[in-house]
Design a protein around this motif. Structure first.
Motif, PDB file in Angstrom:
ATOM      1  N   LEU A 326      34.941 -18.476  -0.478  1.00 25.66           N
ATOM      2  CA  LEU A 326      34.459 -18.413   0.901  1.00 25.66           C
ATOM      3  C   LEU A 326      35.407 -17.611   1.785  1.00 25.66           C
ATOM      4  O   LEU A 326      34.980 -16.797   2.615  1.00 25.66           O
ATOM      5  CB  LEU A 326      34.291 -19.825   1.472  1.00 25.66           C
ATOM      6  CG  LEU A 326      33.235 -20.720   0.808  1.00 25.66           C
ATOM      7  CD1 LEU A 326      33.226 -22.090   1.461  1.00 25.66           C
ATOM      8  CD2 LEU A 326      31.860 -20.080   0.873  1.00 25.66           C
ATOM      9  N   TYR A 508      27.468 -18.427   6.804  1.00 24.03           N
ATOM     10  CA  TYR A 508      27.757 -19.630   6.018  1.00 24.03           C
ATOM     11  C   TYR A 508      28.820 -20.497   6.687  1.00 24.03           C
ATOM     12  O   TYR A 508      28.799 -21.722   6.568  1.00 24.03           O
ATOM     13  CB  TYR A 508      28.159 -19.258   4.592  1.00 24.03           C
ATOM     14  CG  TYR A 508      29.359 -18.354   4.460  1.00 24.03           C
ATOM     15  CD1 TYR A 508      30.623 -18.873   4.214  1.00 24.03           C
ATOM     16  CD2 TYR A 508      29.231 -16.969   4.546  1.00 24.03           C
ATOM     17  CE1 TYR A 508      31.725 -18.049   4.068  1.00 24.03           C
ATOM     18  CE2 TYR A 508      30.323 -16.136   4.405  1.00 24.03           C
ATOM     19  CZ  TYR A 508      31.564 -16.672   4.168  1.00 24.03           C
ATOM     20  OH  TYR A 508      32.654 -15.853   4.023  1.00 24.03           O
ATOM     21  N   GLY A 512      28.240 -24.322   7.922  1.00 28.72           N
ATOM     22  CA  GLY A 512      29.189 -25.381   7.600  1.00 28.72           C
ATOM     23  C   GLY A 512      29.590 -26.177   8.834  1.00 28.72           C
ATOM     24  O   GLY A 512      29.671 -27.416   8.795  1.00 28.72           O
ATOM     25  N   THR A 585      36.765 -22.269   6.750  1.00 24.18           N
ATOM     26  CA  THR A 585      36.801 -22.554   5.312  1.00 24.18           C
ATOM     27  C   THR A 585      37.139 -24.019   5.076  1.00 24.18           C
ATOM     28  O   THR A 585      36.513 -24.691   4.240  1.00 24.18           O
ATOM     29  CB  THR A 585      37.832 -21.653   4.609  1.00 24.18           C
ATOM     30  OG1 THR A 585      37.455 -20.281   4.764  1.00 24.18           O
ATOM     31  CG2 THR A 585      37.909 -21.976   3.118  1.00 24.18           C
ATOM     32  N   CYS A 588      34.090 -26.140   5.890  1.00 21.97           N
ATOM     33  CA  CYS A 588      33.076 -26.088   4.831  1.00 21.97           C
ATOM     34  C   CYS A 588      33.470 -26.959   3.635  1.00 21.97           C
ATOM     35  O   CYS A 588      32.626 -27.675   3.071  1.00 21.97           O
ATOM     36  CB  CYS A 588      32.860 -24.648   4.388  1.00 21.97           C
ATOM     37  SG  CYS A 588      31.996 -23.618   5.602  1.00 21.97           S
ATOM     38  N   THR A 607      26.509 -26.530  -1.890  1.00 19.16           N
ATOM     39  CA  THR A 607      27.556 -25.620  -2.370  1.00 19.16           C
ATOM     40  C   THR A 607      26.973 -24.268  -2.758  1.00 19.16           C
ATOM     41  O   THR A 607      27.494 -23.210  -2.370  1.00 19.16           O
ATOM     42  CB  THR A 607      28.291 -26.233  -3.576  1.00 19.16           C
ATOM     43  OG1 THR A 607      28.811 -27.502  -3.219  1.00 19.16           O
ATOM     44  CG2 THR A 607      29.422 -25.326  -4.024  1.00 19.16           C
ATOM     45  N   SER A 609      24.225 -22.921  -1.756  1.00 18.63           N
ATOM     46  CA  SER A 609      23.708 -22.222  -0.582  1.00 18.63           C
ATOM     47  C   SER A 609      24.822 -21.502   0.172  1.00 18.63           C
ATOM     48  O   SER A 609      24.674 -20.332   0.559  1.00 18.63           O
ATOM     49  CB  SER A 609      23.003 -23.210   0.354  1.00 18.63           C
ATOM     50  OG  SER A 609      21.892 -23.800  -0.293  1.00 18.63           O
ATOM     51  N   LEU A 610      25.942 -22.193   0.373  1.00 20.08           N
ATOM     52  CA  LEU A 610      27.062 -21.571   1.079  1.00 20.08           C
ATOM     53  C   LEU A 610      27.605 -20.375   0.298  1.00 20.08           C
ATOM     54  O   LEU A 610      27.857 -19.301   0.874  1.00 20.08           O
ATOM     55  CB  LEU A 610      28.160 -22.601   1.325  1.00 20.08           C
ATOM     56  CG  LEU A 610      27.843 -23.735   2.300  1.00 20.08           C
ATOM     57  CD1 LEU A 610      29.035 -24.683   2.421  1.00 20.08           C
ATOM     58  CD2 LEU A 610      27.470 -23.191   3.675  1.00 20.08           C
TER      59      LEU A 610
END
Length: 787
Positions: A326, A508, A512, A585, A588, A607, A609-610
């Motif tokens: 990420l 993303y 989150g 990060t 998330c 997870t 999807s992100l």
């Protein structure tokens, strides 16, 4: 490390690997002793229809072929072609010697089998105009080049005199091959011996790091280089370090810049990490490949450091892998890599996770018991603060603006955690981290502070009020598919442009944060006893708004000169998207950990999807960047300009930059009272032979931009001559009356700077002596909890 012999007997793969490595190593060494291929193609090795053979030409003693339009019909062209030669594989400099009066006269290189190495940058290229010129072509080929020849086309105007062409082999290809074989062999051998000992998550982590590194480095896997906003400036910095390090170490003032006048880039903008690509350049890599290798290494170490940091923060290898992906795929990091080419800033982003882990470790490590005393306690405490020290040293060594921003968030965190901050143990850890960081970086900080005693363009500019206007709009921050194109404009001017950049924070990350807010509405205990989540969530929201034009920057700027100076230095509020990616990060990963603990059936979906959104966003940006880039071919320093100094913020005030390009062949200036017999520029040095017969003091100005600590030394007596600044901001050397002789002007570090370098070396050696003997340098060490 000893390799047990039974490995050869029982492991066929290892035996084959070693045999291949040895063969390649021996072959690489053999090439170093292969006789160099050198050939000169003169008139005996050329053919022409209308060229006139001449024994010599003004300025050229050698014979050659002469062409003009005397024997040609109007509009008719003719050629001179070298006879084909077979060139063994390797690297070569092909030098053409000629005189030419029209830039429509051109050359083209060809061979029997026209590989891209032969054709690229050599097709129908215009020759420079002037007398007794030389133009170089670089040729590097992994296979033999048979039937190589060059065709010179006379366009029908002026004249062209071609003297000869020399083909001289260099060792660049040989050195690069040997270096590559050694490095790859070491990597393969380490992986072979370590891979079997790692558990499945360790292996997945290695694969993930390699895959993410490869993915974000894709735009670099081209024969060319994309010309981002600051690309030329940082490539010039690499070239300057590579050129100057032969005479200065560390590099302080390079005469590479501004047509030999020099520029204080290395003093104000720490370039210690650029010694790595400079080493590649000295090894023989092209200037663009040296830069691209550096970017690949930055991507790799960003992934490694992010994995290491997040793994230890969350005590989970799985969390470390996901967080690494990420963070490394964050849109702003990619923008800095390929759109802005902001080498200092994307290098600093490598160390953000380490700083976060360092702060986390300091606060989460309880004071050691009384049984720990003396050296044992020192080692343990040093191990606690070392991640923070390493992270801070990293950003100080590449980007001072990122250091300012990181310091702000560290101080803010310390204030939020005030109950622990002002306890003796934690306060001493934080104070020790700051002091040790300063001491380690004293080699850079002391010269920087020393130079700031003078006035430079950056210190006289007043951009108050423009900081907020440079902020991003919300459509830019929330863009789900950021483009790899565009520029940044202030609000005052952006309505006149259509290519505004999208400084996206990452969809993303936004999802989150929204998920965390939803979880909080459902379960208000999500923040309970989780200071890491509280702080990172708060800072993610704060940095999001700090990046935009609507934040209260105009109000903050009016709090005094310090705040005004800081905001003017940072320049663009959207720089805070870098820290945002770090904090988001963490948010998330905390969301995923919540699902893992409370709603595991949704964990894989959330997870995936992100990660999928991160990959799609990054892929769209990289594709857009590659399709819109202006690609360039930068092989040697001759392909660079030396004026890529940005806005010239480190120029002495009131410097007329036109002087860098006026009278470029003149390196010494004076009035009629001084006779200059000879003046020439060496490597970071100017030598002048002159006489002052005026009966009074006089002067000579040399073509160096004035900075502190330039010295003028008489070459016969070794006596230092007086220097001062000229009205044009050149170095002015004061000549005594009746002076006759020669002197040299060059930069010399003061004793204070050398002492600061000594302090840095001693501090590093002390840390090594205390810290390393008891540390097992393993990236994937066992954790106390299971994934």
């Amino acid at each position: 490390m000893k390799i047990p012999l039974y490995l050869f007997k029982k492991n066929t793969f290892f035996s084959i690997l070693v045999i291949i490595e040895v063969i390649l190593l021996l072959f690489s060494v053999f090439l170093l002793f292969r006789p160099s291929y050198n050939v000169t193609l003169n008139t005996d090795s050329m053919t022409t229809e209308a060229g006139i053979y001449m024994e010599s030409f003004p300025g050229i003693e050698n014979s050659g072929y002469y062409l003009d339009n005397a024997n040609l019909a109007e509009g008719e062209t003719t050629t001179i072609t070298t006879n084909p030669v077979d060139i063994p594989f390797g690297s070569y400099i092909i030098t053409m010697h000629y005189s030419n009066s029209d830039n429509q006269n051109r050359y083209t290189a060809s061979s029997t089998f026209n590989t891209y190495q032969v054709l690229t940058g050599t097709q129908n290229i215009g020759l420079e105009t002037g007398e007794n010129l030389s133009t170089e072509i670089l040729l590097s080929s992994p296979i033999d080049v048979d039937g190589y020849y060059i065709t010179f086309t006379y366009g029908g105007n002026g004249y062209l005199f071609l003297s000869d062409i020399t083909i001289a082999e260099t060792h660049d290809f040989k050195y690069i091959l040997l270096f590559s074989v050694i490095v790859l062999s070491i990597i393969l051998n380490i992986l072979y011996f370590k891979f079997k000992k790692w558990d499945s998550m360790d292996k997945i982590a290695v694969v993930a790091i390699v895959c993410v590194t490869f993915f974000v480095s894709c735009p670099l896997f081209t024969y060319f280089i994309g010309d981002g906003h600051d690309c030329m400036s940082h490539i010039d910095r690499i070239a300057a370090v590579a050129q100057t390090i032969k005479n200065q170490f560390p590099v302080r003032l390079s005469s590479f810049w501004n047509n030999g006048y020099g520029y204080a880039f290395s003093i104000f903008y720490n370039d210690i990490f650029l010694y790595v690509p400079a080493f590649f350049r000295l090894l023989g890599f092209t200037i663009q490949d040296s830069y691209k290798l550096y970017v690949i290494l930055i991507n790799l170490f960003t992934c490694i450091i992010a994995y290491y940091s997040f793994k230890n923060i969350f005590r989970s290898k799985k969390a470390g892998i996901i967080a690494m992906a990420l963070y490394a795929l964050s849109p702003y990091r990619l923008i800095c890599l390929y759109l802005r080419c902001a080498a200092g800033e994307y290098t600093a982003q490598t160390f953000y996770p380490l700083i976060l882990y360092g702060i986390y470790k300091i606060y989460m490590t309880e004071p050691f018991g009384k049984e720990n005393k003396g050296k044992a306690l020192l080692k343990k405490e040093l191990s606690v603060i070392m991640p923070l020290i390493a992270g801070l040293c990293g950003i100080v060594s590449c980007h001072i603006l990122s250091c300012i921003m990181a310091t702000f968030f560290i101080v803010l965190t310390c204030l939020v955690m005030w109950k622990k901050t002002f306890k003796k143990v934690y306060f001493l850890r934080l104070l020790s981290s700051a002091v040790i960081t300063f001491v380690i970086n004293s080699w850079y900080i002391i010269p920087l502070l020393d130079f700031y005693r003078d006035s430079y363009e950056v210190s006289t500019r007043n951009t108050s009020g423009r900081f907020a206007a440079n902020g991003a709009f919300f459509w830019q921050l929330l863009n789900p598919l950021p483009d790899g194109t565009g520029m940044s404009y202030s609000i005052a001017e952006s309505y006149g442009y259509t290519d505004e950049s999208s400084y996206a924070v990452g969809l993303y990350f936004i999802i989150g944060i929204i998920l965390l807010i939803c979880i909080y509405i459902y379960n208000k205990n999500i923040f309970k006893n989780n200071n890491l989540l509280k702080i990172c969530f708060s800072l993610s929201i704060l940095t999001f708004f700090m990046s935009g034009y609507g934040f209260i920057w105009d109000f903050i700027q009016q709090f005094g000169s310090i705040m005004s100076m800081l905001t003017q230095s940072i320049q663009f509020p959207w720089r805070f998207i870098g820290p945002f990616a770090l904090f988001a990060t963490v948010v998330c990963i905390e969301v995923l950990l919540y699902f893992h603990k409370n709603h595991e059936k949704y964990l894989i979906s959330v997870t995936s999807s992100l990660l999928l959104l991160a990959i799609i966003s990054a892929g769209f940006f990289l594709n857009s960047s590659c399709r819109s880039q202006e690609w360039r071919l930068l092989l040697t320093e001759s392909d660079l300009t030396t004026d890529a100094i940005g806005t010239g913020e480190y120029l002495p005030v009131n410097t007329d930059t036109h002087m860098f390009w006026d009278n470029i062949s003149t390196v010494a200036f004076s009035d009629d009272t001084v006779s200059i017999q000879n003046a020439y520029r060496g490597s970071d040095i100017i030598t002048v032979e002159a006489s002052n017969n005026s009966g009074a003091k006089s002067y000579i100005d040399v073509a160096f931009l004035y900075y502190r600590y330039y010295k003028a030394i008489d070459n016969s007596t070794g006596v230092e001559l007086e220097t001062e600044i000229s009205p044009e901001n050149r170095i002015r050397v004061i000549l005594p009356s009746d002076y006759t002789g020669s002197f040299s002007v060059f930069f010399r570090e003061p004793v204070l700077w050398r002492l600061s370098e000594l302090v840095t070396i001693i501090s590093l050696l002390a840390i090594i002596a205390i810290y390393l003997p008891d540390i097992k340098l393993k990236l994937f060490k066992p954790l106390t909890t299971n994934d």
